[in-house]
Scaffold this motif. Sequence first.
Motif: not given
Length: 288
Positions: A73-78, A142-145, A233-241, A264-270
């Motif tokens: 799911r994180q990729f665009k082409k096979l 992969i969007e074709v699938l 697809d390495n675009e990051g996400g965001w989080a809020a509380v 796309g949200f995660g820690t710096l180590e991920q």
Amino acid sequence: PNVSDDGTEFNVGVIGLQENDGNYVIPPGVELEQLNNNNTIVRQNEQSLVVNACQLEPEDSRAVYKNISVDMRQFKKLRMFIHAEEGITPGLLDGDAIAFIRLGNDFTQNYYQIEVPLKVTAGNSLDPAVVWPLENEINLPIEVLEKIKSLGISNGTLGNIDPIFYDVIDGVLEENPIAEFSQYTLGQHRVAIKGNPNFGDVRTLMVGIKNSRKGFDICTEVWFNELRLSDMDNEGGWAAVVSMDSNIADFMNISATGRQSTSGFGTLEQGPNERSREDVKQYDVVTN
């Protein structure tokens, strides 16, 4: 094909730079991995999977498989490089042999299949562009699938006994289903779906060859190399509380908390493949 009288010969092996130096060409753009061992640069080997099939009957196929665990799911082409040449019996023409990849939850009930007709390489060229023709490369968005699964759901065809095939021309899906062995052109992809596969949890992988030549057996040797997922697809996400405490005189206390995070949200180590793959909203309210 007549299974009771099937004389197909099928062999699987490897061909590589170290074992077949002078008779093997690395695919274009591929660079050998190098390891630094005691101040000495050691070049690693580069290999391809070799599939030989002779007396392969019309509309018959042979393949090899393995069990894997991949989230696509994180990729665009096979993508994959493929080479085809005549076997021990001459007469193989362009398009006679079709290479395919089958992947999904299993091999028989829930899978996607990607196909491409093969251009035959003649002679002993050492030019990577000749040995690994661009027309033979699988390069599928992969969007074709995703689209063929949506079509299968809307048309109610996912439960069919036979897989449903579609043409993909220049990366664009033709949405009208076609016959499995209808006419191909070089460089054209074909995709199929059966059942309800999930490319977020691919557990089986198969690569093989099919005979599309009407009325004739074929004999071919096919190399498969560098099956890979690209364009992550390495675009990051965001989080809020958000939290709130409120007091209405001596009448009421209200406490509210809300959380939201996006895909796309995660820690710096991920790494990109370890981050969240869904949008999440959570909230709670407590009154007294």
